[in-house]
Design a protein around this motif. Sequence first.
Motif, PDB file in Angstrom:
ATOM      1  N   GLU A 241       5.213  14.720  -1.839  1.00  0.00           N
ATOM      2  CA  GLU A 241       4.361  13.523  -1.815  1.00  0.00           C
ATOM      3  C   GLU A 241       5.117  12.284  -1.346  1.00  0.00           C
ATOM      4  O   GLU A 241       4.500  11.270  -1.038  1.00  0.00           O
TER       5      GLU A 241
ATOM      6  N   GLN B  64       0.827  -1.200   0.000  1.00  0.00           N
ATOM      7  CA  GLN B  64       0.000   0.000   0.000  1.00  0.00           C
ATOM      8  C   GLN B  64       0.867   1.258   0.000  1.00  0.00           C
ATOM      9  O   GLN B  64       1.837   1.376   0.754  1.00  0.00           O
ATOM     10  N   ASP B  65       0.501   2.208  -0.867  1.00  0.00           N
ATOM     11  CA  ASP B  65       1.163   3.523  -0.957  1.00  0.00           C
ATOM     12  C   ASP B  65       2.649   3.398  -1.295  1.00  0.00           C
ATOM     13  O   ASP B  65       3.460   4.222  -0.863  1.00  0.00           O
TER      14      ASP B  65
ATOM     15  N   LYS C 219       2.666   9.472   0.321  1.00  0.00           N
ATOM     16  CA  LYS C 219       1.663   9.774   1.337  1.00  0.00           C
ATOM     17  C   LYS C 219       0.330   9.129   0.960  1.00  0.00           C
ATOM     18  O   LYS C 219      -0.005   9.037  -0.221  1.00  0.00           O
ATOM     19  N   PRO C 220      -0.442   8.668   1.953  1.00  0.00           N
ATOM     20  CA  PRO C 220      -1.745   8.047   1.657  1.00  0.00           C
ATOM     21  C   PRO C 220      -2.633   8.993   0.859  1.00  0.00           C
ATOM     22  O   PRO C 220      -2.675  10.196   1.116  1.00  0.00           O
ATOM     23  N   GLY C 221      -3.329   8.447  -0.114  1.00  0.00           N
ATOM     24  CA  GLY C 221      -4.234   9.248  -0.931  1.00  0.00           C
ATOM     25  C   GLY C 221      -3.590   9.872  -2.147  1.00  0.00           C
ATOM     26  O   GLY C 221      -4.271  10.579  -2.906  1.00  0.00           O
ATOM     27  N   THR C 222      -2.305   9.613  -2.376  1.00  0.00           N
ATOM     28  CA  THR C 222      -1.634  10.162  -3.560  1.00  0.00           C
ATOM     29  C   THR C 222      -2.243   9.537  -4.820  1.00  0.00           C
ATOM     30  O   THR C 222      -2.307   8.325  -4.957  1.00  0.00           O
ATOM     31  N   SER C 223      -2.680  10.384  -5.769  1.00  0.00           N
ATOM     32  CA  SER C 223      -3.367   9.904  -6.961  1.00  0.00           C
ATOM     33  C   SER C 223      -2.382   9.634  -8.094  1.00  0.00           C
ATOM     34  O   SER C 223      -1.197   9.984  -8.013  1.00  0.00           O
ATOM     35  N   ARG C 224      -2.902   9.053  -9.177  1.00  0.00           N
ATOM     36  CA  ARG C 224      -2.064   8.775 -10.340  1.00  0.00           C
ATOM     37  C   ARG C 224      -1.596  10.056 -11.032  1.00  0.00           C
ATOM     38  O   ARG C 224      -0.691  10.012 -11.867  1.00  0.00           O
TER      39      ARG C 224
ATOM     40  N   LYS D 272       0.246  -1.388  -6.094  1.00  0.00           N
ATOM     41  CA  LYS D 272      -1.142  -1.858  -6.086  1.00  0.00           C
ATOM     42  C   LYS D 272      -1.559  -2.318  -7.476  1.00  0.00           C
ATOM     43  O   LYS D 272      -2.213  -3.357  -7.640  1.00  0.00           O
TER      44      LYS D 272
END
Length: 400
Positions: A87, A53-54, A231-236, A261
């Motif tokens: 990030e 994850q992340d 960082k958690p929630g980092t988008s593509r 992922k």
Amino acid sequence: MFFHILKPIWKRKFKNLLLSLEILLAFCVLFGLALMSARYFQLYHMPRGFEYQDVWSVSMLSVGEEDKKNDPAVTENFQRSLAAMPEVEQVGFINFSPYSNATWRTDLYLPDNKFSYSANMIDMSDETPALLKMKLLYGRWFSAEDEGKSEKPILLNKRMAETMFPGKSALGQLIADDEPGAKTNQMFRVTGVFEDFRNKGEFMAPTNFAIMRFSRTSAEKRMDVALLKVKPGTSRAFEEKLNQQLKLIRSDWGYRISPLKDLRQSKMAQDTIPLVILAIIAVFLLIMVGFGLFGVLWQNTTQRIPEIGLRRAIGASSKHIYQQIVTEQLLLSSIAMLTGMVLLIQLPLTGVLGDAINWTVFITATVISMALIYAISTLCSLYPAWRASRLSPTEALHYE
């Protein structure tokens, strides 16, 4: 009662032979599917050894032959520049990414023994185990204190530590990369033992694994992959920004950026292809077996009208006729499956496929496949049995 049911089965043994072979074939295919499914389920719930994850993977595709060796200045620039991005929380290096198909396998030796221990190997920088949240059982991870030592540090997974050093601690033990007395023999000192690292993902079979330290200051072969803990929630959308930053460091290199992922989903889909193919084959086979079984039972019941009518005439109830037809079919299925089990049980007994077919997997597959065959046999025999139970003695008298 048991021998009473066996008697009519034996009298029609030649007719039942093809039916038994059909059931046996269906059972073997179902057993193979159940065996594979049970093994996949078992592997999926084993410790993976790292967290995905992340975590993003950056494969650095150099073009020149001179770039295959590590340039400490370039590696340090990658480390510093990527870690400075808002990030990114951590940066580590590894020679191939988790969830890839890459494998580096080698033989290791004890200093006083020519017996070899085969193991998967991988190189990691000091930051990578913490970045992947790998679990250390005892000892320590790599650190700057290992820099420049003649005996290079090495970490073993629990499986390999117990194989090489049964009944004692592996910590501090010496390992060689060649037979005793070899001129190019490199010695390694075990600094720690970790739980596991199944780098190919959830469906990778457990194996001996060893990790060597990658030093950013060495001139040896460089690492091809940088792992970024974001960082958690980092988008593509971060991918474009990351690629721009990488081009600022080395514009002549190519980069392949993938979140672990996504690599995990792709690897799991690839690994389950054989299971899907076998499942499709099994479904079509079971449909054919079901129709064939139903047709044969219908024909057999029709041919037994005089026998059934006679039984009804001497006092057999509809319930007894119904139970007889269903029980005969279940008994026939049992004989076919027991014949198959005589052959299949050799797999765990001989250990021909190693840990892939252990007793837990074998018993689970046996129960599932037998239950499905019994369910199909019961369903196919219900209507012919009901028709037979509704037969009256007068119908038998008019039967020709």
